[in-house]
Design an enzyme around this catalytic site. Sequence first.
Site, mmCIF file in Angstrom:
data_model
loop_
_atom_site.group_PDB
_atom_site.id
_atom_site.type_symbol
_atom_site.label_atom_id
_atom_site.label_comp_id
_atom_site.label_asym_id
_atom_site.label_seq_id
_atom_site.Cartn_x
_atom_site.Cartn_y
_atom_site.Cartn_z
ATOM 1 C CB SER A 374 47.934 86.514 4.177
ATOM 2 O OG SER A 374 46.914 87.369 3.631
ATOM 3 C CE1 TYR A 375 45.762 78.812 0.743
ATOM 4 C CE2 TYR A 375 43.591 79.243 1.568
ATOM 5 C CZ TYR A 375 44.402 78.405 0.746
ATOM 6 O OH TYR A 375 43.952 77.378 -0.026
ATOM 7 N N PRO A 376 45.129 83.528 0.101
ATOM 8 C CG PRO A 376 45.577 83.392 -2.236
ATOM 9 C CD PRO A 376 45.927 82.876 -1.008
#
Length: 650
Positions: A374-376
């Site tokens: 997922s978006y870090p």
Amino acid sequence: MLGKFIQTRNIGVRIFLNWQEKQSFGNFTCLHVKRKLSDMVNVLNVAEKNSVAKNVAQILGRGAIQTRETGSVYNKLYEFRVYVPSLQNQCLMKMTSVSGHLLSFDFGPEHRKWTSCNPQELFSSPIVRFVPETGMKIKKCLQREIRNCSVLIIWTDCDREGENIGFEIIDVCREVKPNLKILRAHFSEITGPAINRALNTLTEPNKKVSDAVDVRQKLDLRIGAAFTRFLTMGLQVPNNNNNNSDKNNQIISYGSCQFPTLGFVVERWKQREEFVPQPFWYITVESVKDGISCSWNWKRQRLFDERSCIAILSKISEHPTAKVTKINSKQKSKYRPYAMDTVTFERLASSKLRINAKRAMMCAEKLYTSGYISYPRTETNKFPPEIKLNDLVTAQQSSSEWGQFANRIIQNGGATPRNGNKSDQAHPPIHPTKYASNLNGDEKKIYELIVRHFLACCDKDAQGFEVTVQIEINEEIFTLKGLQIKERNYLEVYIYEKWYDKEIPQFVENEMFVPNDIDMKKSETTAPELLTEAQLIALMEKHGIGTDATHADHIEKIKERGYIMVTPTRHLMPKGLGIGLVEAYDDIGFEMSKPYLRAALEKDLVQICEGTKTPEHVLKTHINEYEKVYKESHKQKNRLFELVRTKINS
């Protein structure tokens, strides 16, 4: 026929008609197909980077995409057809990308050269916004493609910076098409469900969030340029072939986040340098029972008065019999980690994997754009209820390393995450989105850290049984602790933490025995260690310096500028220039290395996003604050520069 396509000139593009498209059109003739195509809406979609654009296009186009060159080597254009619910129409989608920020702020030509003006003028001189030469090909592509489109969909990263990049794209496109319909896609991972959900829930972009970034950029430009020019020109010396001329003539950059970050490193270094060890004394008790050696801990811990410690030792030596006065037995838990936010990720990568935060974020970004995580960049450490955690756990059952552990979670009732209490209302915690088996190097290590952390978070706490035995020797209290681990649970997958059994003998209350040894020992207090990168990131988060997206960049910047260095033990050591800058400003009464000014700005930026403060008010307020510091710096410049030079040459 499968794989064939029809070229249609009335909309000026090629459209693939695969089997699935034929089904959506029904049994139409070519004339019907043309009529159907002419009803479609042309939409330009723009992502923040080419890898995201390509992956999103492949998902929405279900593989039936056509690729075109755009004039920019690193930014392709992908075409496909899909139904867009918010437009209630079948759409011809053109998907392309920028390469980060498309526009830049700078001073006009009359103030751009270093010697063109007094640096103080930069606090009020006009600022222009423009497309740098490196972005001109991207701009031309966007403006060329938008001419044949009536809708623009922004697919940039869903954080503050991404929103700002989105409005840069909007501004460039509206130059040639003012009446565009603008929509925003929100996603936290590049997977089929997430991207399709984003397409089905398009919204308007958030101008307030973009305005907050504009304020930060304008402020950073003004104060950075003013102080950097002031310091650099003031510290430059004529080149007399002196061995120190290079380091005396380097750029002395200032940044409102760089200086506080440097300040934390210098402050810890000063604590260590100024530390004066103090001797202390303590009493040790050793015993052996059932073949097990026991080291008992003194309740007083230590005394800084040697005579007092000698007196106590003499007292208990007269009657050295120990009596068991209390035995406590209780369940002991070792808690599994919270769901992972960005700061936790950066700290773990640095401390457990020995990968610095900048490199770790680069790897995470690549894993994200490849659809593996997922978006870090997230401040959230609790999973929203709509995320199907069991599906994510099940996806990891293919692993030969942690697959059995993932299977056990599912068999034992499913994922039960340990959630924190932070949420940025934009992105979930960092987690794997699918199993990856073909990674190498640092990317493999980073992916493994994220997966193991996620699985550990979704399992159960480790359970043990702790026994504490207390003895008394002539009124002095000593304790002994033992631990028996009953269930390792999350520790089986989370190799980054240890918990060991500690065996002790069985004792009963009122039991008496004579210790094998009672002694007094001397030691001294030790200086605090220099900061590690993980500790520095924690301090930056605590004091509001930067954001989860920028911590690593600020640390790298002060390394590049020669303000700090990394020791062989991976601690952060300030260099002469860094020490000089911090101490000089402290000396003239302005603690520029303290976090107060920047932390206040970060709070105001949040209020801009929330609509409780205007961008104009925030920008003016903070420019005034920094200009006051500049004026005082200029007033005391001789002393300031001399203090810095002293440290540079030391």
